[in-house]
Design a protein around this motif. Structure first.
Motif, mmCIF file in Angstrom:
data_model
loop_
_atom_site.group_PDB
_atom_site.id
_atom_site.type_symbol
_atom_site.label_atom_id
_atom_site.label_comp_id
_atom_site.label_asym_id
_atom_site.label_seq_id
_atom_site.Cartn_x
_atom_site.Cartn_y
_atom_site.Cartn_z
ATOM 1 N N HIS A 1 1.203 -1.265 -0.430
ATOM 2 C CA HIS A 1 -0.351 0.145 0.276
ATOM 3 C C HIS A 1 1.397 1.520 -0.043
ATOM 4 C CE1 HIS A 1 -3.300 3.184 1.643
ATOM 5 N NE2 HIS A 1 -3.945 1.945 0.829
ATOM 6 N N ARG A 2 0.222 2.476 -0.736
ATOM 7 C CA ARG A 2 1.451 3.479 -0.501
ATOM 8 C C ARG A 2 1.406 3.863 0.515
ATOM 9 N NH1 ARG A 2 -1.023 8.398 0.270
ATOM 10 N NH2 ARG A 2 -3.145 7.218 0.363
ATOM 11 N N ALA A 3 0.756 4.147 1.891
ATOM 12 C CA ALA A 3 1.148 4.631 2.652
ATOM 13 C C ALA A 3 2.277 3.799 3.476
ATOM 14 C CB ALA A 3 0.016 4.954 3.851
ATOM 15 N N SER A 4 2.372 2.641 3.667
ATOM 16 C CA SER A 4 2.999 1.597 4.117
ATOM 17 C C SER A 4 4.656 1.610 2.770
ATOM 18 C CB SER A 4 2.986 -0.179 4.125
ATOM 19 O OG SER A 4 1.772 -0.355 4.131
ATOM 20 N N LEU A 5 4.760 1.930 2.424
ATOM 21 C CA LEU A 5 4.868 2.624 1.140
ATOM 22 C C LEU A 5 6.063 3.423 1.521
ATOM 23 C CD1 LEU A 5 4.868 1.008 -1.872
ATOM 24 C CD2 LEU A 5 5.909 0.140 -0.496
ATOM 25 N N GLN A 6 5.254 4.611 2.123
ATOM 26 C CA GLN A 6 6.147 5.727 2.076
ATOM 27 C C GLN A 6 6.611 6.026 4.030
ATOM 28 O OE1 GLN A 6 2.042 8.805 2.183
ATOM 29 N NE2 GLN A 6 2.604 9.049 -0.236
ATOM 30 N N LEU A 7 5.807 5.258 4.640
ATOM 31 C CA LEU A 7 6.115 4.793 6.281
ATOM 32 C C LEU A 7 8.175 4.323 6.340
ATOM 33 C CD1 LEU A 7 3.173 3.679 8.114
ATOM 34 C CD2 LEU A 7 4.314 5.885 8.849
ATOM 35 N N LEU A 8 7.723 3.004 4.806
ATOM 36 C CA LEU A 8 9.082 2.968 5.263
ATOM 37 C C LEU A 8 9.942 3.583 4.097
ATOM 38 C CD1 LEU A 8 8.275 -0.348 3.674
ATOM 39 C CD2 LEU A 8 9.639 -0.492 5.614
ATOM 40 N N GLU A 9 9.585 4.427 3.404
ATOM 41 C CA GLU A 9 10.894 5.585 2.676
ATOM 42 C C GLU A 9 11.208 6.291 3.296
ATOM 43 O OE1 GLU A 9 8.887 7.123 -1.054
ATOM 44 O OE2 GLU A 9 8.730 4.618 -1.826
ATOM 45 N N ALA A 10 10.436 7.081 4.604
ATOM 46 C CA ALA A 10 10.754 8.130 5.624
ATOM 47 C C ALA A 10 11.558 7.577 7.007
ATOM 48 C CB ALA A 10 9.299 9.105 5.886
ATOM 49 N N VAL A 11 11.700 6.347 6.985
ATOM 50 C CA VAL A 11 12.522 6.032 8.147
ATOM 51 C C VAL A 11 13.666 6.374 7.605
ATOM 52 C CG1 VAL A 11 13.644 4.273 9.259
ATOM 53 C CG2 VAL A 11 11.002 3.909 8.309
ATOM 54 N N LEU A 12 14.372 7.262 8.890
ATOM 55 C CA LEU A 12 15.534 8.084 9.070
ATOM 56 C C LEU A 12 16.670 6.943 9.283
ATOM 57 C CD1 LEU A 12 15.511 11.183 11.288
ATOM 58 C CD2 LEU A 12 15.474 10.735 8.834
ATOM 59 N N PRO A 13 17.852 7.191 8.531
ATOM 60 C CA PRO A 13 19.067 6.357 8.848
ATOM 61 C C PRO A 13 19.090 6.199 10.377
ATOM 62 C CG PRO A 13 19.723 8.214 7.663
ATOM 63 C CD PRO A 13 18.315 8.433 7.662
ATOM 64 N N ASP A 14 19.721 4.991 10.872
ATOM 65 C CA ASP A 14 20.552 5.120 12.395
ATOM 66 C C ASP A 14 21.610 5.626 11.900
ATOM 67 O OD1 ASP A 14 19.561 3.759 14.824
ATOM 68 O OD2 ASP A 14 20.153 1.642 14.141
ATOM 69 N N SER A 15 22.070 5.596 13.560
ATOM 70 C CA SER A 15 23.010 6.514 14.199
ATOM 71 C C SER A 15 23.754 5.761 15.166
ATOM 72 C CB SER A 15 22.564 7.856 14.438
ATOM 73 O OG SER A 15 22.349 8.697 13.899
ATOM 74 N N GLU A 16 24.920 6.082 15.272
ATOM 75 C CA GLU A 16 25.756 5.390 17.013
ATOM 76 C C GLU A 16 25.088 6.776 18.187
ATOM 77 O OE1 GLU A 16 29.603 7.111 15.278
ATOM 78 O OE2 GLU A 16 30.012 4.834 14.931
ATOM 79 N N GLU A 17 25.416 5.731 18.733
ATOM 80 C CA GLU A 17 24.448 5.843 19.840
ATOM 81 C C GLU A 17 26.040 6.741 20.996
ATOM 82 O OE1 GLU A 17 24.044 2.560 22.641
ATOM 83 O OE2 GLU A 17 21.787 2.707 22.073
ATOM 84 N N MET A 18 25.845 7.475 22.017
ATOM 85 C CA MET A 18 26.429 8.677 23.019
ATOM 86 C C MET A 18 27.180 7.658 23.296
ATOM 87 S SD MET A 18 23.538 10.151 24.707
ATOM 88 C CE MET A 18 25.052 10.795 26.261
#
Length: 525
Positions: A508-525
């Motif tokens: 579904h379009r809404a599901s694909l938008q959620l997947l595309e909008a995920v920000l890349p993961d980062s390192e912890e403090m």
């Protein structure tokens, strides 16, 4: 680059009712240049919001502030009168607070509140433009609505629009995207970056979300032990999302929760004068159905305004749908809620500041569920409020959610946003429910605490068969901790897949938008 803000040797103490003192800031120093974006990273309770209130000149009544130097745009803030500070806050400094629903007047339409933020200029077209700029697609409906008619994410975006309405030179943002879904978060980050590129605005962004800060700010400072230090990522500690479940979820013949085709329509009015005459309707839920097995972790994800919170409130019995059925352990919950089931189902709301009684101490708040569960019906599994068993249970839950015992004497206003969220989680867990509904319950917590809470919920699932349903916009974390993912859009469940296969099966379009909008993961403090 010309300096906009300079703070040197800021010290902040809080006076306790017992007569003691707690030092929150110990010689913190901060400088911000024009057009610069500075991020302040730190765990819940580290003093981030207290620092923001000091910059605004709005410390709490119990606070004592000392500072070596404090300059804004060449003006000495230490010698300013209260009237001058108020004028500065209204015209030169924009603020996005962590709890937007408590900062908006419940008696005025959003349009009028935006006009107030624009120095009282009555320009409806500009208000609609501002709302559209922060990702609110139905700006006309939002402008004529009242805060209680909006979802948590919509209230957060209205608060951002309100802060930007006066075109400030400095924007202070306290967790500006914590209540937003991933798509709206990406839009807000892009919007703020565009504003910086086209104007002289500078920003101080306070958050526990390192990924968001990396996408938005020029440099990151860490508030640790009351001092601000430069952020230095540790290569030895890479960030790994928590995996709550190993293997396939347990399937039972009969689900613990069964929601069947519920529908809820809200009447929407155009103004106070038409309060009794409904002119439009809003379909909050349109034939929504889902099931949850005992011991399962289910996630309901979607953009703000998709109906997640409304569905949670219907299951909890707060909102009454016009049609459909809701069954918990084969008992019908739609029109009646037996007193014996109060212990079985607990809801943790997104707005913890509004959910916790400001007049009660944390100790009284945690004792209250014992009294409620025993009203008009003796429930032997729930101890009496004030009994040894109740006190021991409260201390055990406080330890599980990483809160000190001395917080029992504090009131919600004396806690940080993350600490209030942990109190709300402790209040829900204290009566050992069978089903836990979490409406953005992790949104105000730092990454480390989010994972510790998810570890706690996983242990409870294994030990006691606890069922958890997360209503969240954080698809990345929900994919890591849930057995199944349900996607909501416009009041409907549009897709329902196992979490391990969601990225492959989503169509579904809404599901694909959620997947595309995920920000890349980062390192912890």
């Amino acid at each position: 680059m010309k300096r906009l803000l300079s703070i040197q040797d800021l010290v902040l103490d809080y006076r306790l009712r017992s007569g003691g003192r707690v030092q929150v800031l110990r010689g913190a120093s901060l400088t911000v240049e024009r057009k610069e974006a500075v991020g302040i990273l730190g765990p819940s309770g580290s003093g981030k919001t207290s620092l923001l209130r000091c910059i605004l000149g709005m410390p709490t009544a119990a606070a004592e502030v000392r500072c070596g130097a404090f300059d804004f745009e060449g003006m000495d803030m230490l010698t300013m009168s209260n009237r001058e500070r108020l004028s500065l806050r209204r015209n030169r400094i924009g603020v996005i607070f962590q709890d937007p629903s408590n900062r908006l007047s419940p008696f005025r339409a959003i349009r009028h509140q935006l006009e107030d933020a624009s120095a009282g200029v009555r320009d409806q077209h500009k208000s609609l433009q501002t709302l559209s700029a922060v990702g609110l697609s139905n700006a006309v409906r939002i402008a004529s609505s009242y805060p209680h008619e909006l979802s948590g994410g919509e209230c957060q975006r209205v608060a951002i629009a309100q802060a930007l309405a006066s075109s400030p030179s400095l924007l202070l943002a306290d967790e500006p995207t914590s209540a937003l879904d991933t798509i709206a978060e990406r839009r807000i980050v892009d919007l703020l970056n565009q504003m910086r590129a086209s104007s002289e605005i500078a920003m101080i962004v306070i958050s526990h979300d390192l990924s968001m800060l990396r996408a938005l700010v020029d440099r990151i400072l860490v508030l640790r032990d009351g001092s601000l230090i430069d952020y230095a990522p540790s290569p030895a500690r890479s960030r790994a999302l928590h995996k709550a479940v190993s293997g396939e979820p347990k399937e039972l013949p009969k689900p613990l929760l069964d929601v069947r085709d519920i529908r809820l329509v809200h009447g929407v009015h155009r103004g106070w004068q038409n309060w009794l005459r409904r002119q439009r309707t809003h379909f909050a839920l349109q034939g929504t159905s889902l099931t949850a097995q005992a011991g399962e972790c289910l996630a309901v994800v979607g953009q703000s305004g998709s109906g997640k919170s409304t569905l949670a409130r219907c299951i909890a019995g707060i909102d009454k749908p016009q049609s459909g059925e809701i069954h918990l352990s084969s008992a019908l919950l739609l029109h009646a809620r037996p007193i014996t089931l109060r212990r079985s189902l607990q809801l943790i709301l997104q707005d913890t500041a509004g959910a916790l009684n400001p007049r009660l101490t944390v100790g009284r708040i945690l004792e209250e569920p014992f009294s409620i569960c025993r009203q008009r019906s003796f429930t032997p599994q729930v101890p009496r409020a004030g009994s040894r068993e109740a006190v021991a249970r409260i201390e055990q839950v406080l330890d599980e959610v990483s809160l000190p015992v001395n917080c029992l004497e504090q009131r919600p206003s004396e806690l940080s946003g993350g600490e209030r969220q942990r109190v709300a989680i402790a209040r829900a867990l204290v009566v050992q429910p069978a089903l836990l509904l979490l409406d953005e319950a992790l949104a105000g917590l730092d990454a480390e605490l989010q994972e510790s809470i998810l570890d706690l919920l996983q242990r409870l699932r294994v030990q006691h068969g606890l069922t958890c349903i997360h209503f969240s916009h954080d698809l990345r974390r929900m994919l890591a901790v849930s057995d199944r993912i349900a996607v909501m859009d416009e009041g409907r469940i549009i897709e329902f897949h196992p979490a391990t296969e969601f990225s492959k099966l989503a169509r579904h379009r809404a599901s694909l938008q959620l997947l595309e909008a995920v920000l890349p993961d980062s390192e912890e403090m």
